[in-house]
Motif scaffolding. Structure first.
Motif, PDB file in Angstrom:
ATOM      1  N   GLU A 228      16.543  16.263 -26.421  1.00 39.96           N
ATOM      2  CA  GLU A 228      17.473  15.329 -27.075  1.00 39.96           C
ATOM      3  C   GLU A 228      18.421  14.711 -26.052  1.00 39.96           C
ATOM      4  O   GLU A 228      18.663  13.497 -26.064  1.00 39.96           O
ATOM      5  CB  GLU A 228      18.272  16.062 -28.159  1.00 39.96           C
ATOM      6  N   LEU A 233      19.387  11.411 -27.799  1.00 41.66           N
ATOM      7  CA  LEU A 233      19.218  11.567 -29.245  1.00 41.66           C
ATOM      8  C   LEU A 233      20.268  12.508 -29.812  1.00 41.66           C
ATOM      9  O   LEU A 233      20.732  13.421 -29.116  1.00 41.66           O
ATOM     10  CB  LEU A 233      17.829  12.124 -29.561  1.00 41.66           C
ATOM     11  N   SER A 237      17.648  16.127 -34.031  1.00 39.73           N
ATOM     12  CA  SER A 237      16.649  15.091 -34.319  1.00 39.73           C
ATOM     13  C   SER A 237      15.246  15.486 -33.854  1.00 39.73           C
ATOM     14  O   SER A 237      14.256  15.120 -34.485  1.00 39.73           O
ATOM     15  CB  SER A 237      17.058  13.757 -33.689  1.00 39.73           C
ATOM     16  N   ILE A 238      15.146  16.233 -32.748  1.00 37.29           N
ATOM     17  CA  ILE A 238      13.818  16.644 -32.270  1.00 37.29           C
ATOM     18  C   ILE A 238      13.172  17.628 -33.243  1.00 37.29           C
ATOM     19  O   ILE A 238      11.979  17.518 -33.562  1.00 37.29           O
ATOM     20  CB  ILE A 238      13.908  17.246 -30.850  1.00 37.29           C
TER      21      ILE A 238
END
Length: 391
Positions: A228, A233, A237-238
């Motif tokens: 991330e 990010l 989110s990953i």
């Protein structure tokens, strides 16, 4: 034996009459009797602390128990291995064959059904004429994460109280297993994200699997947080885009979906000479969806299933060996096909159903049912699981 309960007379009979070996554990992790994942982890950590000089143990854990498998995700196996403790199966310990073979290899057909009797028979198909309310239409299918409850999922999706349980009657609302497929019914307002999310534009949240900007291959010491950070990010989110990951134990060379919303501008790739794909901006095209490969998949087969031109799957997933695709590999399905990406009909599974029987009921193959519902174990589908049957 169940609960480890067996007396000398029963053991003697089993051994003399049937020639079986009776195996009993020496230490119970307690994961099936109310123990937590942390307690199960501490149970194995205790043996790791004793080191390899301690006396051999035969421990009991259950792969069907959330406490058992979550303790494994927390790192019980590497903890023991790093302490120099050798892990072996019962068969290895006894220097014996693990299985007895009866007859030759058989091909699965409709007669392979276990109905709970000594004489297997075909299930009497209960013609479900999509009548009253077995399962509501799903806006999407969501995969549960740690500490999810019905109330939390309803809050995250802007749904009224009780709607998640009505759409998923198989759930225990306060004990939802990680990675359970959950039908999200229509009528919510997903735009209200909770406070502990650093508000980085969560605008496109419609499909079950997020669009991938590209597929990244993990390297040594990668974690979700590191990936991330490398891609600019937001936290979490990953894992949301790759629900199969153990964030702190990612195997080298794992294909990982990088979702949109990051801020990496210069990421020079040192790969071999690429055949200048005219999309000159990013390393891979926009994905209509992310598909999980199944046994015997090839690029040509996936292209055919999705109505895509020859070569398009490899162009979108340059890491693939088209004729040797590992099962469960996340694959970017690029635009331009005729396979469709939106589920238009969802059913609720019944007892004894498999991908093949569901497919036969709805005029498609079992492989297509699995392609539309990649979370399924085709031969062990839980009753009341929401299954997409039409695109």
């Amino acid at each position: 034996p169940p609960y480890g309960g067996i007396d000398e007379r029963s053991a003697s009979y089993i051994q003399s009459r049937h020639g079986k070996t009776i195996v009993l554990w020496s230490d119970d992790s307690g994961d099936s009797t109310g123990g937590t994942a942390q307690q199960s982890y501490d149970f194995y950590a205790g043996f790791a602390n004793q080191g390899p000089s301690a006396s051999p143990r035969m421990t009991l854990s259950h792969e069907t128990s959330p406490a058992g498998y979550n303790a494994m995700y927390m790192g019980t196996v590497p903890r023991l291995a790093n302490a120099g403790i050798k892990l072996v199966s019962v068969a290895q310990c006894l220097n014996a064959d693990a299985y007895e073979v009866f007859g030759g290899f058989g091909n699965r057909d409709s007669s392979w059904y276990c109905g709970g009797s000594w004489t297997p028979s075909n299930p009497t198909p209960t013609t479900t004429t999509t009548s009253s309310t077995p399962a509501p239409t799903c806006a999407r299918t969501y995969r549960s994460v740690q500490n999810d409850t019905c109330a939390k999922i309803e809050n995250d999706n802007g749904l009224p109280a009780g709607s998640i349980l009505r759409a998923n009657p198989f759930l225990n609302c306060n004990d939802i297993w990680v990675n359970t497929p959950i039908c999200i019914p229509p009528g919510g307002s997903t735009s209200t994200s909770t406070t502990t999310r650093t508000s980085t534009s969560t605008s496109t949240s419609t499909t079950p699997a997020p669009t991938c900007v590209r597929t990244y291959r993990s390297v040594q010491n990668d974690t979700c947080a590191k990936i991330e950070n490398d891609n600019g990010l937001p936290a979490g989110s990953i894992l949301r885009a790759n629900a199969f990951l153990n964030c702190n134990d990612i195997w080298v060379n794992t294909p990982i979906c990088i979702p949109p919303g990051g801020s990496t501008t210069t990421r020079t790739t040192t790969t071999t000479t690429t055949t200048s794909t005219s999309t000159s901006v990013g390393p891979s095209p926009t994905c209509v969806r992310t598909y999980r490969s199944v046994q015997n998949d090839t690029c040509a087969k996936i292209e055919n299933d999705n109505g895509l031109p020859a070569g398009s799957i490899l162009q979108a997933n340059q890491f693939l060996n088209c004729n040797d695709i590992w099962v469960n590999t996340p694959i970017c399905i690029p635009p331009g096909g005729t396979g469709g990406s939106t589920c238009t009909q969802t059913i609720s599974s019944t007892l004894g159903q498999t991908c093949d029987t569901i497919g036969a009921d709805h005029g498609v193959s079992g492989a297509q049912i699995l392609a539309w519902n990649t979370f399924l174990n085709c031969n062990d589908i839980w009753v009341n699981t929401p299954v997409c049957v039409k695109h």
